[in-house]
Design an enzyme around this catalytic site. Structure first.
Site, PDB file in Angstrom:
ATOM      1  CG  HIS A 251      19.219  -1.377 -43.549  1.00  0.00           C
ATOM      2  ND1 HIS A 251      18.771  -1.113 -42.263  1.00  0.00           N
ATOM      3  CD2 HIS A 251      20.534  -1.071 -43.544  1.00  0.00           C
ATOM      4  CE1 HIS A 251      19.779  -0.665 -41.525  1.00  0.00           C
ATOM      5  NE2 HIS A 251      20.863  -0.638 -42.284  1.00  0.00           N
TER       6      HIS A 251
ATOM      7  N   GLY B 184      30.372  -3.605 -37.991  1.00  0.00           N
ATOM      8  CA  GLY B 184      29.378  -3.998 -38.967  1.00  0.00           C
ATOM      9  C   GLY B 184      29.580  -5.397 -39.497  1.00  0.00           C
ATOM     10  CG  LEU B 185      32.904  -6.828 -39.990  1.00  0.00           C
ATOM     11  CD1 LEU B 185      34.394  -7.063 -39.828  1.00  0.00           C
ATOM     12  CD2 LEU B 185      32.499  -6.909 -41.467  1.00  0.00           C
TER      13      LEU B 185
ATOM     14  CB  SER C  11      25.743  -8.649 -31.627  1.00  0.00           C
ATOM     15  OG  SER C  11      25.180  -8.324 -32.886  1.00  0.00           O
TER      16      SER C  11
ATOM     17  CG  ASP D 161      23.577  -9.295 -38.950  1.00  0.00           C
ATOM     18  OD1 ASP D 161      23.691  -9.153 -40.186  1.00  0.00           O
ATOM     19  OD2 ASP D 161      23.573  -8.336 -38.152  1.00  0.00           O
TER      20      ASP D 161
END
Length: 402
Positions: free
Chosen positions: A49, A143-144, A147, A191
């Protein structure tokens, strides 16, 4: 796809090979794909974050990818399908025209690739439609960055199909905008940058404000180490407001402190900054971001010095900060970290957006199986569903594969 994991612990997905996805494309769309592209999921080693606070991150790409078989159309239609759903009829295909493509026009998983097309069109690229079939073995909701893999694979395919000429960095921004403005998740750039720009055998040290990327050697095998991914199977959903509320708190804290972003507060200034903030939630969110940025910088310094074994304490401190100050952990993530450390892991932390998903544990190679077994036993004793455990292998970013 298999991974170099203790006892080949659970596969992380069910993707087919590139030849198979081309055949599925032919069966579904009754034509030949113009190509196949692949974009990976990621594990964020440390730096959670911090990206939307103009901070520092340190991800690696996984070998697990979203594979995108695609072909141009000239009639203005986009058709999106996935091998992870039944593809035996037109009802399984999301169809939208160029003129109708707008936020809210496409729902579910197909919103991610559709959002990429929408951003490219908004930027003036002349897209005339495409058939797109996606086949992914990146675990969803773990959490990988499943998307981001969808977005980046689609972006790379459309970039090639329509000669858009965008760089990897520009495609990462396109993918982020698709998730922000089309899907509605206010994520940072971590990401998508990891999926586009990571290289095999390296961690990507990325300054999200300056856009500067450094490939730092991260050869775990050569060091006799492994990085275990522990998918708790607790599904997270980042569009439910919790993620957005934390970003809003950070932005409000930065405004109150009179700085462009929390990146601009250093460790030496932290105590004074916290005294100036009137709201306890903003104080805690600020403390996490400032200390997490410092942990990323220190982790990278230890990597450069060949002292990866000495970096485990930074992972532990990161998890405590995510848990206590940013409040994005959960009971299963905490248990995965605690059980890993009790079994001898050098360091462990949650990874990804939080509220479920995965933890990671840095372990000696010869202790990997024992740590994985200890985590499974702890989950069984607590009555949780069995976690999925596999080894993270630092892998290459998005590319055309056929």
């Amino acid at each position: 796809m298999t991974t170099d994991a203790p006892r080949d612990t659970l596969r992380a997905g069910t993707a087919t090979g590139d030849a198979d996805v081309r055949e599925r494309f032919r069966e579904l769309f009754d034509r030949t794909a113009d190509g196949v592209w692949a974009a990976p999921g990621r594990v964020n080693v440390i730096g959670e974050h911090t990206d939307y606070n103009d901070g520092f991150v340190l991800p690696i790409a996984l070998p697990h990818t979203a594979r995108v078989a695609a072909a141009r159309r000239t009639d203005g239609l986009f058709r999106f399908a996935s091998t992870q759903t039944s593809v035996g009829s037109d009802a399984d295909i999301a169809v939208v025209s160029v003129d109708e493509l707008a936020p809210g026009a496409v729902h579910g998983w197909a919103a991610y690739p559709a959002g990429v097309a929408w951003v490219l069109l908004a930027d003036g690229h002349r897209l005339t439609g495409a058939d797109v079939l996606i086949d992914s073995d990146v675990p969803t909701g773990a959490g990988l960055s499943s998307s981001a893999a969808l977005e980046c694979g689609t972006g790379l395919a459309l970039n090639d199909l329509f000669d858009a000429g965008l760089t990897d960095a520009e495609l990462a921004r396109v993918a982020q905008r698709a998730e922000n403005d089309f899907v509605g998740v206010p994520c940072g750039i971590l990401d998508q940058t990891a999926s586009m720009r990571c290289t095999a055998g390296h961690a990507l040290f990325y300054d999200t404000r300056a856009g500067l990327a450094e490939q730092v050697p991260f050869d775990l095998a050569a060091e006799g180490l492994r990085l275990l991914v522990i998918d708790t199977r607790v599904q997270h959903a980042l569009g439910d407001g919790a993620y957005a509320s934390r970003r809003a708190a950070c932005e409000a804290a930065a405004e109150e402190l009179g700085v462009p972003a929390l990146r601009d507060i250093g460790l030496a200034e932290l105590d004074g900054a916290l005294e100036r903030l009137q709201d306890d939630e903003r104080r805690r969110r600020t403390r996490h971001v400032v200390t997490e940025n410092a942990r990323v910088l220190e982790f990278v310094e230890r990597l450069r010095a060949g002292a990866l074994r000495d970096a485990g304490d930074l992972m532990v401190a990161s998890h405590a900060s995510c848990r206590d100050d940013y409040e994005i952990s959960c009971a299963e993530l905490d248990l995965a970290v605690e059980a890993s450390l009790a079994a001898g892991a050098l360091g462990a932390r949650m990874t990804g957006g939080g509220f479920g998903g995965s933890a990671i544990a840095l372990v000696e190679a010869d202790a990997a199986e024992a740590v994985a077994d200890a985590v499974r036993a702890a989950f069984a004793e607590a009555g949780h569903a069995a976690p999925r455990v596999f080894t993270a292998v630092p892998s290459a970013g998005a590319t055309r594969i056929a």
